[in-house]
Design an enzyme around this catalytic site. Structure first.
Site, PDB file in Angstrom:
ATOM      1  N   HIS A 131       0.836  -1.196   0.000  1.00 55.68           N
ATOM      2  CA  HIS A 131       0.000   0.000   0.000  1.00 55.68           C
ATOM      3  C   HIS A 131       0.877   1.255   0.000  1.00 55.68           C
ATOM      4  CE1 HIS A 131      -3.167  -2.816   1.238  1.00 55.68           C
ATOM      5  NE2 HIS A 131      -4.020  -1.919   0.803  1.00 55.68           N
ATOM      6  N   LYS A 135      -0.312   4.687   4.677  1.00 54.16           N
ATOM      7  CA  LYS A 135      -1.164   3.715   5.389  1.00 54.16           C
ATOM      8  C   LYS A 135      -0.568   3.426   6.766  1.00 54.16           C
ATOM      9  CE  LYS A 135      -3.666  -0.634   4.823  1.00 54.16           C
ATOM     10  NZ  LYS A 135      -4.947   0.017   5.184  1.00 54.16           N
TER      11      LYS A 135
END
Length: 242
Positions: A131, A135
Site C-alpha cells: 500500500h 497507510k
C-alpha cells in the site's frame, strides 16, 4: 434511489464515495467527520457508509441504531472490542463490516477459501500486500480478510496460525502457518497476492487496485443492498451471493 451519508467524508475514500454517489441514481445527503453530529446526519439518510476511524465506531453504531438504518463499515484496524460492539448492534440493525469493499477482492477471498480447502495443509500459504506510504495499519484489512478466508478453508483459527514480521534467525517455517508480509511505499492503492506453495509448484491468486473508486463503488453497492434487510451481520460475500 437511496439517501446515503458518509462518515469520514473529508478523507480520500470519502471523496471517492461522494463522487460515485453523485454519479449514480442515489442521493448524497451529507458527510460527517471528527466532531460532527453523526446522529443528526443519520436522521436524513437511508444508510450510513463509514470509512472514518476505529475510535469513532461506537458513536457511529449508536447513530445508526437510533435512526434505525443500516451501516456499511469499511474502517480497518478494528479490535476485538470493536467487533463486540458490532455484535451488539446487529441485534437491532443490519451491519455490513468488511476489510475491503471491492467486488474483485470479495471474489478473490472466495477463491482463496476454496483453494485452501481443496489443496489441504501440505501447501504453505503466504499473503503479500503493498500500500501507499501513508497507510498506518499492517497487515492491511484486506490481507487479514484473505487470511481469514484461507483459515476458514482449512477450518482453523487464523490467530493460532498467523505469522508476520519475520526477522533474524526465525527457524524453519511453522507447519500450517499462514504468513503475512506488508510493503509500504509510493502511491499504491492496494495490491494483494495469496501464494500457495506446494512441492515443486506454486499457485498465486492476486488482485490489484488501480484507484480508490473500486472500493467506493463496492461500498455504494453494499449500502444499496443492505437497505431493507433484517437486523444481522453481513459481509460482501452476501452482496455477491457467494
Amino acid at each position: 434511489m437511496a439517501r446515503l451519508a458518509i462518515i469520514g467524508s473529508a478523507g480520500a475514500m470519502g471523496a471517492a464515495l461522494r463522487q460515485i454517489i453523485e454519479a449514480s441514481e442515489h442521493i448524497y445527503v451529507g458527510g460527517a467527520d471528527h466532531g460532527d453530529d453523526v446522529a443528526a446526519l443519520a436522521k436524513d439518510a437511508d444508510a450510513l457508509v463509514d470509512f472514518s476511524a476505529p475510535q469513532a465506531l461506537e458513536a457511529n453504531l449508536s447513530a445508526a441504531r437510533d435512526a434505525d438504518i443500516p451501516i456499511v463499515i469499511g474502517t480497518t484496524g478494528l479490535s476485538e472490542a470493536h467487533h463486540r460492539l458490532i455484535d451488539e448492534a446487529v441485534e437491532r440493525i443490519p451491519v455490513l463490516q468488511t476489510g475491503n469493499t471491492s467486488l474483485g477482492v470479495t471474489l478473490l477471498a472466495h477463491l482463496v477459501r476454496e483453494a485452501a480447502q481443496r489443496l489441504g495443509p501440505d501447501w504453505d500459504i503466504e499473503i503479500v500486500e503493498m500500500h501507499h506510504r501513508r497507510k498506518v495499519d499492517a497487515p492491511s484489512g484486506t490481507a487479514l480478510l484473505l487470511g481469514e478466508a484461507a483459515a476458514g478453508g482449512r477450518n482453523i483459527d487464523l490467530g493460532a496460525y498467523r505469522e508476520s514480521g519475520r526477522d533474524g534467525h526465525t527457524g524453519a517455517r511453522a507447519e500450517g502457518a499462514i504468513g503475512f508480509a506488508a510493503l509500504r511505499g509510493g502511491t499504491v492503492a492496494g495490491e494483494h497476492s495469496v501464494i500457495f506453495a506446494g512441492e515443486q509448484e506454486r499457485i498465486s491468486l492476486s488482485h490489484s487496485a488501480e484507484n480508490r473508486s473500486i472500493f467506493a463503488r463496492g461500498a455504494v453497492r453494499a449500502a444499496e443492498w443492505l437497505i431493507g434487510r433484517e437486523p444481522g451481520r453481513y459481509a460482501m460475500t452476501d452482496v455477491l451471493d457467494l
